[in-house]
Design a protein around this motif. Sequence first.
Motif, mmCIF file in Angstrom:
data_model
loop_
_atom_site.group_PDB
_atom_site.id
_atom_site.type_symbol
_atom_site.label_atom_id
_atom_site.label_comp_id
_atom_site.label_asym_id
_atom_site.label_seq_id
_atom_site.Cartn_x
_atom_site.Cartn_y
_atom_site.Cartn_z
ATOM 1 N N GLY A 73 0.813 -1.209 0.000
ATOM 2 C CA GLY A 73 0.000 0.000 0.000
ATOM 3 C C GLY A 73 0.849 1.263 0.000
ATOM 4 O O GLY A 73 0.469 2.280 -0.572
ATOM 5 N N TYR A 74 2.027 1.174 0.627
ATOM 6 C CA TYR A 74 2.922 2.333 0.650
ATOM 7 C C TYR A 74 3.858 2.360 -0.546
ATOM 8 O O TYR A 74 4.122 3.409 -1.124
ATOM 9 N N ALA A 123 -9.884 4.749 2.437
ATOM 10 C CA ALA A 123 -9.011 5.807 1.939
ATOM 11 C C ALA A 123 -7.609 5.245 1.707
ATOM 12 O O ALA A 123 -7.170 4.315 2.395
ATOM 13 N N CYS A 124 -6.919 5.789 0.740
ATOM 14 C CA CYS A 124 -5.575 5.339 0.363
ATOM 15 C C CYS A 124 -4.619 5.430 1.546
ATOM 16 O O CYS A 124 -4.402 6.510 2.103
ATOM 17 N N ALA A 125 -4.011 4.312 1.906
ATOM 18 C CA ALA A 125 -3.076 4.292 3.033
ATOM 19 C C ALA A 125 -1.790 5.037 2.717
ATOM 20 O O ALA A 125 -1.112 5.529 3.614
ATOM 21 N N ASP A 164 -12.443 17.521 -0.492
ATOM 22 C CA ASP A 164 -13.390 16.397 -0.469
ATOM 23 C C ASP A 164 -13.469 15.661 -1.805
ATOM 24 O O ASP A 164 -14.480 15.030 -2.094
ATOM 25 N N HIS A 165 -12.409 15.732 -2.624
ATOM 26 C CA HIS A 165 -12.412 14.906 -3.830
ATOM 27 C C HIS A 165 -12.237 13.443 -3.416
ATOM 28 O O HIS A 165 -11.844 13.145 -2.275
ATOM 29 N N LEU A 166 -12.520 12.528 -4.318
ATOM 30 C CA LEU A 166 -12.462 11.099 -3.992
ATOM 31 C C LEU A 166 -11.269 10.409 -4.639
ATOM 32 O O LEU A 166 -11.247 9.190 -4.759
ATOM 33 N N SER A 198 -16.633 4.632 -9.783
ATOM 34 C CA SER A 198 -15.740 5.457 -10.582
ATOM 35 C C SER A 198 -15.353 6.734 -9.833
ATOM 36 O O SER A 198 -16.160 7.646 -9.678
ATOM 37 N N TYR A 199 -14.106 6.783 -9.376
ATOM 38 C CA TYR A 199 -13.603 8.010 -8.754
ATOM 39 C C TYR A 199 -13.561 9.138 -9.784
ATOM 40 O O TYR A 199 -13.855 10.289 -9.472
ATOM 41 N N GLY A 200 -13.164 8.784 -11.021
ATOM 42 C CA GLY A 200 -13.053 9.789 -12.071
ATOM 43 C C GLY A 200 -14.364 10.502 -12.340
ATOM 44 O O GLY A 200 -14.405 11.728 -12.478
ATOM 45 N N ALA A 201 -15.451 9.740 -12.406
ATOM 46 C CA ALA A 201 -16.763 10.339 -12.651
ATOM 47 C C ALA A 201 -17.221 11.165 -11.451
ATOM 48 O O ALA A 201 -17.731 12.283 -11.603
#
Length: 206
Positions: free
Chosen positions: A42-43, A156-158, A146-148, A121-124
């Motif tokens: 993850g890192y 959430a991304c570690a 607050d974007h995803l 979809s994070y992009g959408a």
Amino acid sequence: MGYLAEVVAKESLVPGGFGWTMLEAHKAGQIPVEGAIGLLAGYVVAAFDTTISAISSGMWLFARHPDPWDLLRADPALVPSAFNEIVRVESPIQVFSRVTTREVDLGEGAVIPSGARVLHSYGAANRDERHFPDPDRFDVRRNLVDHLGFGYGNHACAGQGLARLEVHAVLKALAARVERIELAGEPVRALNNITRGFRSLPVRVS
């Protein structure tokens, strides 16, 4: 993953660091070896494809939009905001999936059954005009939090802290030294089911 498995097996990690802590947790029986390797990944991955994609996307955006670059050069304090906007507009991770553990009613007749694989979809989401005014505009002063692009909540991304440190350092160094970023050839997108980035991005800096 093979490299990380070898690192863990040989215990070639810096004492006191994150990787060492994961190794110690494994040796104490708190997590399986696969868990230690997965957490390390993850890192490590944050330092590779996704961060590389974010930096190259930033270069591409600033080459196409010189005015935001001028703003950033004039005020380096905008770097964190600019990075968030790069991640929002280009979302290095475009999609991901989960499996529902129970039936979920989204309303308006849309029901997802338990055990269904869902693609999100994070992009959408990051270009949803209901949440982001003028979502297709690249605005380094948007200062959104607050974007995803890094996921959300428990998922959430570690590695986002490391990614932020890396990209902030690159943008600050460029802002102090580079007046203009220009495309020096036709960019070529990398084909990938998940990651959005470039296989080739020729640029010229002055």
